[in-house]
Design a protein around this motif. Structure first.
Motif, PDB file in Angstrom:
ATOM      1  N   LEU A 119       0.829  -1.203   0.000  1.00  0.00           N
ATOM      2  CA  LEU A 119       0.000   0.000   0.000  1.00  0.00           C
ATOM      3  C   LEU A 119       0.865   1.255   0.000  1.00  0.00           C
ATOM      4  N   LEU A 120       1.950   1.232   0.748  1.00  0.00           N
ATOM      5  CA  LEU A 120       2.851   2.375   0.790  1.00  0.00           C
ATOM      6  C   LEU A 120       3.618   2.552  -0.516  1.00  0.00           C
ATOM      7  N   GLU A 121       3.652   1.520  -1.335  1.00  0.00           N
ATOM      8  CA  GLU A 121       4.275   1.632  -2.654  1.00  0.00           C
ATOM      9  C   GLU A 121       3.302   2.146  -3.704  1.00  0.00           C
ATOM     10  N   GLY A 122       2.050   2.336  -3.306  1.00  0.00           N
ATOM     11  CA  GLY A 122       1.065   2.865  -4.242  1.00  0.00           C
ATOM     12  C   GLY A 122       0.180   1.822  -4.879  1.00  0.00           C
ATOM     13  N   ARG A 123       0.252   0.603  -4.411  1.00  0.00           N
ATOM     14  CA  ARG A 123      -0.590  -0.434  -4.996  1.00  0.00           C
ATOM     15  C   ARG A 123      -1.982  -0.411  -4.369  1.00  0.00           C
ATOM     16  N   ILE A 124      -2.888  -1.137  -4.997  1.00  0.00           N
ATOM     17  CA  ILE A 124      -4.290  -1.191  -4.575  1.00  0.00           C
ATOM     18  C   ILE A 124      -4.580  -2.594  -4.080  1.00  0.00           C
ATOM     19  N   VAL A 125      -5.286  -2.681  -2.970  1.00  0.00           N
ATOM     20  CA  VAL A 125      -5.577  -3.964  -2.336  1.00  0.00           C
ATOM     21  C   VAL A 125      -7.082  -4.193  -2.345  1.00  0.00           C
ATOM     22  N   ILE A 126      -7.471  -5.415  -2.647  1.00  0.00           N
ATOM     23  CA  ILE A 126      -8.882  -5.791  -2.639  1.00  0.00           C
ATOM     24  C   ILE A 126      -9.080  -6.888  -1.599  1.00  0.00           C
ATOM     25  N   MET A 127      -9.944  -6.623  -0.638  1.00  0.00           N
ATOM     26  CA  MET A 127     -10.291  -7.600   0.395  1.00  0.00           C
ATOM     27  C   MET A 127     -11.711  -8.099   0.161  1.00  0.00           C
ATOM     28  N   VAL A 128     -11.897  -9.391   0.293  1.00  0.00           N
ATOM     29  CA  VAL A 128     -13.212 -10.001   0.129  1.00  0.00           C
ATOM     30  C   VAL A 128     -13.582 -10.683   1.432  1.00  0.00           C
ATOM     31  N   ASP A 129     -14.742 -10.358   1.950  1.00  0.00           N
ATOM     32  CA  ASP A 129     -15.195 -10.982   3.188  1.00  0.00           C
ATOM     33  C   ASP A 129     -15.289 -12.494   3.001  1.00  0.00           C
ATOM     34  N   THR A 130     -14.939 -13.239   4.051  1.00  0.00           N
ATOM     35  CA  THR A 130     -14.876 -14.709   4.110  1.00  0.00           C
ATOM     36  C   THR A 130     -13.625 -15.263   3.439  1.00  0.00           C
ATOM     37  N   SER A 131     -12.695 -14.414   2.965  1.00  0.00           N
ATOM     38  CA  SER A 131     -11.449 -14.896   2.362  1.00  0.00           C
ATOM     39  C   SER A 131     -10.276 -14.477   3.238  1.00  0.00           C
ATOM     40  N   PRO A 132      -9.394 -15.412   3.605  1.00  0.00           N
ATOM     41  CA  PRO A 132      -8.237 -15.057   4.436  1.00  0.00           C
ATOM     42  C   PRO A 132      -7.078 -14.467   3.651  1.00  0.00           C
ATOM     43  N   SER A 133      -7.186 -14.394   2.340  1.00  0.00           N
ATOM     44  CA  SER A 133      -6.146 -13.788   1.515  1.00  0.00           C
ATOM     45  C   SER A 133      -6.716 -12.571   0.809  1.00  0.00           C
ATOM     46  N   VAL A 134      -5.835 -11.643   0.453  1.00  0.00           N
ATOM     47  CA  VAL A 134      -6.247 -10.415  -0.230  1.00  0.00           C
ATOM     48  C   VAL A 134      -5.493 -10.315  -1.548  1.00  0.00           C
ATOM     49  N   MET A 135      -6.038  -9.524  -2.474  1.00  0.00           N
ATOM     50  CA  MET A 135      -5.412  -9.331  -3.779  1.00  0.00           C
ATOM     51  C   MET A 135      -4.664  -8.004  -3.812  1.00  0.00           C
ATOM     52  N   ILE A 136      -3.445  -8.040  -4.350  1.00  0.00           N
ATOM     53  CA  ILE A 136      -2.620  -6.844  -4.509  1.00  0.00           C
ATOM     54  C   ILE A 136      -2.473  -6.570  -5.999  1.00  0.00           C
ATOM     55  N   MET A 137      -2.796  -5.343  -6.405  1.00  0.00           N
ATOM     56  CA  MET A 137      -2.795  -4.982  -7.819  1.00  0.00           C
ATOM     57  C   MET A 137      -2.099  -3.622  -7.989  1.00  0.00           C
ATOM     58  N   PRO A 138      -1.413  -3.393  -9.134  1.00  0.00           N
ATOM     59  CA  PRO A 138      -1.065  -4.395 -10.157  1.00  0.00           C
ATOM     60  C   PRO A 138       0.151  -5.192  -9.721  1.00  0.00           C
ATOM     61  N   SER A 139       0.348  -6.361 -10.338  1.00  0.00           N
ATOM     62  CA  SER A 139       1.482  -7.219 -10.024  1.00  0.00           C
ATOM     63  C   SER A 139       2.082  -7.745 -11.318  1.00  0.00           C
ATOM     64  N   THR A 140       3.390  -7.912 -11.320  1.00  0.00           N
ATOM     65  CA  THR A 140       4.098  -8.429 -12.482  1.00  0.00           C
ATOM     66  C   THR A 140       4.724  -9.778 -12.145  1.00  0.00           C
ATOM     67  N   PHE A 141       5.344 -10.386 -13.156  1.00  0.00           N
ATOM     68  CA  PHE A 141       5.979 -11.691 -12.961  1.00  0.00           C
ATOM     69  C   PHE A 141       7.042 -11.612 -11.886  1.00  0.00           C
TER      70      PHE A 141
ATOM     71  N   ARG B  87      -0.920  -8.245 -20.202  1.00  0.00           N
ATOM     72  CA  ARG B  87      -0.903  -6.901 -19.637  1.00  0.00           C
ATOM     73  C   ARG B  87      -1.402  -6.900 -18.196  1.00  0.00           C
ATOM     74  N   SER B  88      -0.690  -6.153 -17.367  1.00  0.00           N
ATOM     75  CA  SER B  88      -1.099  -5.953 -15.982  1.00  0.00           C
ATOM     76  C   SER B  88      -1.501  -4.489 -15.833  1.00  0.00           C
ATOM     77  N   TYR B  89      -2.775  -4.199 -16.118  1.00  0.00           N
ATOM     78  CA  TYR B  89      -3.300  -2.836 -16.093  1.00  0.00           C
ATOM     79  C   TYR B  89      -2.428  -1.896 -16.935  1.00  0.00           C
ATOM     80  N   ASN B  90      -2.388  -2.221 -18.244  1.00  0.00           N
ATOM     81  CA  ASN B  90      -1.692  -1.416 -19.251  1.00  0.00           C
ATOM     82  C   ASN B  90      -0.189  -1.347 -19.025  1.00  0.00           C
ATOM     83  N   SER B  91       0.356  -2.304 -18.312  1.00  0.00           N
ATOM     84  CA  SER B  91       1.804  -2.388 -18.113  1.00  0.00           C
ATOM     85  C   SER B  91       2.256  -3.793 -18.501  1.00  0.00           C
ATOM     86  N   SER B  92       3.491  -3.888 -18.962  1.00  0.00           N
ATOM     87  CA  SER B  92       4.027  -5.179 -19.367  1.00  0.00           C
ATOM     88  C   SER B  92       4.137  -6.111 -18.166  1.00  0.00           C
TER      89      SER B  92
END
Length: 545
Positions: free
Chosen positions: A295-317, A490-495
């Motif tokens: 989050l401090l690097e400027g990424r966006i996090v998506i949390m879904v109720d009932t899930s113990p893991s969260v998604m971090i976007m965007p991400s590259t290889f 593409r990861s949100y218009n990035s390679s």
């Protein structure tokens, strides 16, 4: 006797009188047919179907009839409608048994029972109850019955007062919560031992504890016509790219599904990876410290109720190849661990195809590496041996997931001794096939992202087949197609291969070397952050003004 007097079971007008039992049977039949013909996709449609409007009925009897059809009052044991009398008015409390904090609710009801009719006015009864007599923090009022029902299904309590045409929502939720434990997939030698749970509020608190920034925004969106799953969009407002935030928000709002019973993975398929591409476009994490740093690097996090893991976007290889352990050690050791991890990932993808290539074309062996290749003939072709071992490793992995813990050791002995050792001794497999497959499997499990490890395994399998069929051409063409596939992904218009393609020397240095904290002064350019500096005002002219 007038014309309405009954005579021998008929009215004097000649119209036969229908017995009450038949009338009741007809009403039940009509009600049954109406229930069977309902095709509502949402709570609002269901409320409109049963009472032609979305207003709260004035009478509790009518309200209970609607609740019976919409939410299953009287059918579902956990749907409770507690009828009481406050200040001389009939009242009803609707809640789900098991989601309610009994102590808080009992305290509120106790205070309301002391009210007398003269304590509240006839026109402002709900307003006065909210402002004067309900000692609770989270209280709101609404007039839409569908909204009230949705909130009750989320765990809130609804207080109805007869003839008030609105209801009070009380947030006295008490969800079943699992204790905080370190995630199995992202263990570290040194570091925090807390991890996300299946409760969204708990996960938000774990992040808030680490990022006490007023710019940390957590927007709640509802996804799913039936499940109404809470999805949290988390970002730091003055760092994250607003265009990216709005794009992700719009995609979540456009999702039109019945629900997300499987949590974040279904949401990822709905908004990000909609095709058959094997490589993940988001990074999953169960560690609040990892999520906070992203989050401090400027990424966006998506949390879904009932899930113990969260998604971090965007991400590259290359983002998916990094682990929290590298930042828990000194920069030198962190760089060493990162390189070891990169070598393991490379081995999981290319070790077996390269060995197969040298077996098919012995003339390609480097000088001094004559030991490479099978020195004994086997009853099964090399490529078929690899296929059998590949599928055997996957079968063992699946069996390990479903094997009870007390039997795990026994299963390991069976796999290592009865299957592997005996298969080699009987001549079915070559020793080197088992050895290199073990190294490649270890490299796959050393990959921080489980999804990336599985995708790399599939690439290894396809490269093996291409090399066995076409030799050098198959290996070169297969590797080229892999690079093209990852580059065009593409990861949100990035390679997806950034910063390798397009190449950025500075960003590549940040990937290859775990720099000391005070030397890492800028956020990754991939995130397109509004504020790209991490240090104080001497490094950021914007902050001086």
């Amino acid at each position: 006797m007038d014309d309405k007097t009954m005579h021998n079971g008929e009215l004097e007008t000649g119209i036969p009188l229908i017995p009450p039992s038949e009338i009741k049977a007809l009403e039940e039949k009509a009600l049954r047919e109406k229930r069977e013909s309902e095709t509502s996709d949402s709570t609002e449609e269901s409320v409109l179907y049963w009472q032609q409007n979305d207003h709260i009925p004035a009478k509790l009897s009518a309200l209970k009839e609607t609740l019976k059809e919409v939410i299953g009052l009287g059918v579902s044991f956990d749907v409770v409608f507690r009828e009481m009398n406050f200040a001389g008015r009939n009242a009803g409390l609707l809640f789900l048994n098991g989601f309610t904090n009994d102590d808080i609710l009992t305290e509120i009801l106790t205070r309301l029972t002391y009210l007398k009719p003269e304590d509240v006015s006839n026109q402002q009864v709900l307003t006065e109850m909210m402002t004067k007599y309900i000692p609770h923090v989270q209280v709101e009022r609404d007039t839409r019955l569908s909204k009230i029902i949705n909130e009750v299904l989320s765990g809130l309590c609804a207080l109805f007062i007869e003839d008030a045409h609105s209801a009070i929502l009380l947030d006295a939720r008490k969800y079943p919560v699992r204790g905080l434990e370190e995630p199995d997939v992202e263990r570290v030698v040194r570091g925090a031992r807390d991890g996300f749970t299946e409760t969204l509020v708990t996960n938000v608190n774990l992040v808030r504890r680490r990022v006490r920034d007023p710019g940390l925004h957590i927007e709640i969106l509802k996804v799913g016509r039936r499940t109404r799953t809470d999805v949290g969009l988390v970002f730091i407002d003055d760092i994250a790219d607003r265009t990216q935030v709005e794009a992700i928000r719009a995609k979540i709002q456009e999702v039109d599904l019945e629900g997300l019973p499987l949590g974040d993975k279904q949401l990822e398929e709905a908004i990000v990876n909609k095709g058959w591409h094997p490589y993940p476009l988001v990074r999953y994490s169960e560690r609040p410290d990892v999520v906070s740093s992203h989050l401090l690097e400027g990424r966006i996090v998506i949390m879904v109720d009932t899930s113990p893991s969260v998604m971090i976007m965007p991400s590259t290889f290359l983002d998916l190849c990094q682990h929290a352990e590298e930042n828990r050690q000194t920069p030198f050791m962190g760089t060493y661990l990162r390189w070891i991890r990169f070598i393991g990932i490379f081995a999981s993808m290319f070790l077996l195809p390269l060995w197969m290539l040298l077996v098919v074309h012995p003339e390609l062996k480097p000088v001094g590496l004559d030991i490479i290749g099978p020195h004994e003939n086997s009853k099964i072709p090399i490529i078929l041996q690899f296929m059998i071992v590949e599928f055997g490793v996957d079968l063992l992995r699946l069996a390990a997931v479903h094997t009870p813990t007390p039997l795990a050791s026994a299963m390991g002995l069976i796999a290592a001794i009865l299957v592997g050792d005996i298969a080699v001794k009987t001549g079915l497999f070559v020793n080197e096939v088992v050895l290199y497959m073990a190294v490649a499997t270890i490299g796959m499990y050393a990959t921080p992202s489980y999804e990336l490890g599985l995708a790399n395994r599939m690439v290894r399998l396809l490269l093996l087949i291409a090399t066995a069929l076409f030799g050098v051409k198959g290996f070169v063409i297969g590797t080229t197609l892999l690079i093209l596939l990852l580059t065009t992904h593409r990861s949100y218009n990035s390679s997806y291969l950034w910063p390798f393609i397009p190449f950025s020397a500075k960003a590549m240095g940040e990937i290859l070397f775990r720099k000391p904290l005070l030397m890492s002064r800028r956020r990754p350019a991939l995130n397109k952050t509004r504020d790209n500096t991490k240090m104080g005002s001497e490094m950021n002219p914007r902050r001086e003004h």
